[in-house]
Design a protein around this motif. Sequence first.
Motif, PDB file in Angstrom:
ATOM      1  N   ASP A 175       0.823  -1.213   0.000  1.00  0.00           N
ATOM      2  CA  ASP A 175       0.000   0.000   0.000  1.00  0.00           C
ATOM      3  C   ASP A 175       0.852   1.255   0.000  1.00  0.00           C
ATOM      4  OD1 ASP A 175      -2.364   1.735   0.502  1.00  0.00           O
ATOM      5  OD2 ASP A 175      -1.485   1.914   2.495  1.00  0.00           O
ATOM      6  N   LEU A 176       1.857   1.316   0.865  1.00  0.00           N
ATOM      7  CA  LEU A 176       2.693   2.511   0.949  1.00  0.00           C
ATOM      8  C   LEU A 176       3.673   2.608  -0.210  1.00  0.00           C
ATOM      9  CD1 LEU A 176       3.380   2.958   4.762  1.00  0.00           C
ATOM     10  CD2 LEU A 176       1.844   4.231   3.268  1.00  0.00           C
ATOM     11  N   VAL A 177       4.063   1.480  -0.770  1.00  0.00           N
ATOM     12  CA  VAL A 177       4.883   1.513  -1.981  1.00  0.00           C
ATOM     13  C   VAL A 177       4.085   2.158  -3.116  1.00  0.00           C
ATOM     14  CG1 VAL A 177       5.973   0.094  -3.783  1.00  0.00           C
ATOM     15  CG2 VAL A 177       6.337  -0.446  -1.372  1.00  0.00           C
ATOM     16  N   PHE A 178       2.796   1.795  -3.186  1.00  0.00           N
ATOM     17  CA  PHE A 178       1.914   2.401  -4.184  1.00  0.00           C
ATOM     18  C   PHE A 178       1.789   3.906  -3.970  1.00  0.00           C
ATOM     19  CE2 PHE A 178      -0.875  -1.536  -5.361  1.00  0.00           C
ATOM     20  CZ  PHE A 178       0.261  -2.182  -5.805  1.00  0.00           C
ATOM     21  N   VAL A 179       1.659   4.322  -2.723  1.00  0.00           N
ATOM     22  CA  VAL A 179       1.488   5.740  -2.405  1.00  0.00           C
ATOM     23  C   VAL A 179       2.746   6.539  -2.732  1.00  0.00           C
ATOM     24  CG1 VAL A 179       1.187   7.402  -0.527  1.00  0.00           C
ATOM     25  CG2 VAL A 179      -0.270   5.378  -0.633  1.00  0.00           C
ATOM     26  N   LEU A 180       3.894   6.014  -2.369  1.00  0.00           N
ATOM     27  CA  LEU A 180       5.142   6.776  -2.465  1.00  0.00           C
ATOM     28  C   LEU A 180       5.854   6.651  -3.809  1.00  0.00           C
ATOM     29  CD1 LEU A 180       6.638   6.114   1.084  1.00  0.00           C
ATOM     30  CD2 LEU A 180       5.793   8.297   0.212  1.00  0.00           C
ATOM     31  N   PHE A 181       5.807   5.466  -4.417  1.00  0.00           N
ATOM     32  CA  PHE A 181       6.669   5.230  -5.569  1.00  0.00           C
ATOM     33  C   PHE A 181       5.942   4.946  -6.882  1.00  0.00           C
ATOM     34  CE2 PHE A 181       9.043   3.841  -1.740  1.00  0.00           C
ATOM     35  CZ  PHE A 181      10.038   4.809  -1.773  1.00  0.00           C
ATOM     36  N   PHE A 182       5.081   3.956  -6.888  1.00  0.00           N
ATOM     37  CA  PHE A 182       4.407   3.603  -8.135  1.00  0.00           C
ATOM     38  C   PHE A 182       3.112   2.873  -7.825  1.00  0.00           C
ATOM     39  CE2 PHE A 182       3.497   0.566 -11.567  1.00  0.00           C
ATOM     40  CZ  PHE A 182       3.408   1.445 -12.636  1.00  0.00           C
ATOM     41  N   CYS A 183       2.016   3.350  -8.410  1.00  0.00           N
ATOM     42  CA  CYS A 183       0.709   2.742  -8.160  1.00  0.00           C
ATOM     43  C   CYS A 183       0.121   2.203  -9.460  1.00  0.00           C
ATOM     44  CB  CYS A 183      -0.248   3.770  -7.551  1.00  0.00           C
ATOM     45  SG  CYS A 183      -1.897   3.091  -7.230  1.00  0.00           S
ATOM     46  N   PRO A 184       0.064   0.883  -9.611  1.00  0.00           N
ATOM     47  CA  PRO A 184      -0.525   0.308 -10.833  1.00  0.00           C
ATOM     48  C   PRO A 184      -2.010   0.610 -10.977  1.00  0.00           C
ATOM     49  CG  PRO A 184      -0.057  -1.401  -9.205  1.00  0.00           C
ATOM     50  CD  PRO A 184       0.593  -0.152  -8.711  1.00  0.00           C
TER      51      PRO A 184
ATOM     52  N   ASN B 222      -5.859   8.832 -12.387  1.00  0.00           N
ATOM     53  CA  ASN B 222      -5.883  10.088 -11.638  1.00  0.00           C
ATOM     54  C   ASN B 222      -4.479  10.690 -11.610  1.00  0.00           C
ATOM     55  OD1 ASN B 222      -5.691   7.608  -9.880  1.00  0.00           O
ATOM     56  ND2 ASN B 222      -4.868   9.126  -8.457  1.00  0.00           N
ATOM     57  N   ARG B 223      -4.384  11.953 -11.250  1.00  0.00           N
ATOM     58  CA  ARG B 223      -3.097  12.636 -11.251  1.00  0.00           C
ATOM     59  C   ARG B 223      -2.191  12.171 -10.125  1.00  0.00           C
ATOM     60  NH1 ARG B 223      -4.518  17.592  -9.633  1.00  0.00           N
ATOM     61  NH2 ARG B 223      -3.813  17.040  -7.558  1.00  0.00           N
ATOM     62  N   CYS B 224      -2.756  12.050  -8.914  1.00  0.00           N
ATOM     63  CA  CYS B 224      -1.943  11.677  -7.755  1.00  0.00           C
ATOM     64  C   CYS B 224      -2.864  11.204  -6.626  1.00  0.00           C
ATOM     65  CB  CYS B 224      -1.095  12.860  -7.282  1.00  0.00           C
ATOM     66  SG  CYS B 224      -2.089  14.240  -6.648  1.00  0.00           S
ATOM     67  N   CYS B 225      -2.276  10.956  -5.455  1.00  0.00           N
ATOM     68  CA  CYS B 225      -3.053  10.476  -4.310  1.00  0.00           C
ATOM     69  C   CYS B 225      -4.068  11.510  -3.817  1.00  0.00           C
ATOM     70  CB  CYS B 225      -2.122  10.097  -3.156  1.00  0.00           C
ATOM     71  SG  CYS B 225      -1.137   8.613  -3.483  1.00  0.00           S
ATOM     72  N   ALA B 226      -3.775  12.782  -4.030  1.00  0.00           N
ATOM     73  CA  ALA B 226      -4.666  13.834  -3.540  1.00  0.00           C
ATOM     74  C   ALA B 226      -6.065  13.704  -4.128  1.00  0.00           C
ATOM     75  CB  ALA B 226      -4.090  15.213  -3.853  1.00  0.00           C
TER      76      ALA B 226
ATOM     77  N   ASP C 191       1.187  18.223   1.030  1.00  0.00           N
ATOM     78  CA  ASP C 191       1.702  16.876   1.287  1.00  0.00           C
ATOM     79  C   ASP C 191       2.823  16.485   0.324  1.00  0.00           C
ATOM     80  OD1 ASP C 191      -0.227  16.557   3.299  1.00  0.00           O
ATOM     81  OD2 ASP C 191      -1.721  15.921   1.829  1.00  0.00           O
ATOM     82  N   LYS C 192       2.604  16.760  -0.969  1.00  0.00           N
ATOM     83  CA  LYS C 192       3.600  16.457  -2.003  1.00  0.00           C
ATOM     84  C   LYS C 192       4.094  15.012  -1.923  1.00  0.00           C
ATOM     85  CE  LYS C 192       3.561  20.794  -3.320  1.00  0.00           C
ATOM     86  NZ  LYS C 192       2.860  21.187  -4.565  1.00  0.00           N
ATOM     87  N   LEU C 193       3.181  14.061  -1.763  1.00  0.00           N
ATOM     88  CA  LEU C 193       3.564  12.656  -1.717  1.00  0.00           C
ATOM     89  C   LEU C 193       4.103  12.170  -3.063  1.00  0.00           C
ATOM     90  CD1 LEU C 193       0.630  11.099   0.351  1.00  0.00           C
ATOM     91  CD2 LEU C 193       2.903  11.752   1.156  1.00  0.00           C
ATOM     92  N   CYS C 194       3.934  12.976  -4.100  1.00  0.00           N
ATOM     93  CA  CYS C 194       4.377  12.585  -5.438  1.00  0.00           C
ATOM     94  C   CYS C 194       5.872  12.769  -5.639  1.00  0.00           C
ATOM     95  CB  CYS C 194       3.626  13.406  -6.480  1.00  0.00           C
ATOM     96  SG  CYS C 194       3.945  15.191  -6.356  1.00  0.00           S
ATOM     97  N   ARG C 195       6.591  13.344  -4.687  1.00  0.00           N
ATOM     98  CA  ARG C 195       8.004  13.669  -4.870  1.00  0.00           C
ATOM     99  C   ARG C 195       8.860  12.460  -5.214  1.00  0.00           C
ATOM    100  NH1 ARG C 195       7.912  18.797  -6.207  1.00  0.00           N
ATOM    101  NH2 ARG C 195       7.445  20.258  -4.509  1.00  0.00           N
TER     102      ARG C 195
ATOM    103  N   ILE D 265       7.655   7.351  -9.267  1.00  0.00           N
ATOM    104  CA  ILE D 265       8.264   7.024 -10.547  1.00  0.00           C
ATOM    105  C   ILE D 265       7.373   7.528 -11.681  1.00  0.00           C
ATOM    106  CG2 ILE D 265       8.978   5.138 -12.075  1.00  0.00           C
ATOM    107  CD1 ILE D 265       9.547   3.504  -9.546  1.00  0.00           C
ATOM    108  N   GLY D 266       7.953   8.286 -12.605  1.00  0.00           N
ATOM    109  CA  GLY D 266       7.204   8.777 -13.750  1.00  0.00           C
ATOM    110  C   GLY D 266       6.056   9.671 -13.366  1.00  0.00           C
ATOM    111  N   LYS D 267       6.236  10.465 -12.316  1.00  0.00           N
ATOM    112  CA  LYS D 267       5.131  11.325 -11.863  1.00  0.00           C
ATOM    113  C   LYS D 267       4.805  12.401 -12.882  1.00  0.00           C
ATOM    114  CE  LYS D 267       7.687  14.953  -9.483  1.00  0.00           C
ATOM    115  NZ  LYS D 267       7.699  15.859  -8.335  1.00  0.00           N
ATOM    116  N   ASN D 268       3.565  12.839 -12.836  1.00  0.00           N
ATOM    117  CA  ASN D 268       3.125  13.937 -13.681  1.00  0.00           C
ATOM    118  C   ASN D 268       3.548  15.241 -13.031  1.00  0.00           C
ATOM    119  OD1 ASN D 268       1.827  15.775 -15.277  1.00  0.00           O
ATOM    120  ND2 ASN D 268      -0.235  14.952 -14.985  1.00  0.00           N
TER     121      ASN D 268
END
Length: 240
Positions: A142-151, A159-163, A227-231, A234-237
């Motif tokens: 779950d946290l790997v998906f949040v922080l690094f890559f979410c399939p 969606n753009r990000c977790c927000a 929050d900027k959890l997207c920092r 991987i391959g973030k928008n």
Amino acid sequence: MTKATISHVHKLVLRIVLLAAAIFLHFADTEVLDFTNIFQQRASGLLLWGVWALFFIEMLFRLIPNKRITIGARKHYKCSYKAAPTSRPRGDSPSGRLHGGVAASGLGWFIITAAVIFALHQCGALTAAALFVIMLALAVVDLVFVLFFCPFQVLFMRNRCCADCRIFNWDYFMMCAPLALAPSFYSVSLVAMSLAVLIRWEVAVSMNPHYFMKENNVNLNCEECKDKLCRLRIGKNRKS
């Protein structure tokens, strides 16, 4: 990194440590992880009770409007909504896009989790201890998906990000649901709490879909996000 990102990294490290300890105990003394016998265990049940308290408290925070959790997890509360100047009228949110990918994400989680459980059952290894390890493994994922890559984000939700993630608060139910296969106070309490978080979330989606749309809720846009959890993603928008 922001305070929220650092907090999630610390949480991920903790969950990895707990998972490693659970895997070790599963092979060293599997009875220690038998949560169906939790009240008969004393010092040996410390890990079980520690995880129970950790997850139960975290889920409790999801049910109480507060700024200790990220905007993605609390956007369903009125206090986290800030109407955009060009916000669509209530009830006029593009629900097709809001709900797009939801069924596919739920089905994907179910198929993968069910496949693992079925394989363990076929091997005669489906025990309460194994279910506990599965829960912690899902907690790490779950946290790997949040922080690094979410399939789910890439394949289904788009969606753009977790927000602005439509299924952000599904996480604890996805983690705890396997425990239901071994009914006990331990499993029922965690599954029930995770179900309460899920139901509260889905009721909010039904009643206030505009809370979940970045076109309606200014707080979900990059400019307002603290929050900027997207920092680390991987391959973030990088676009706002």
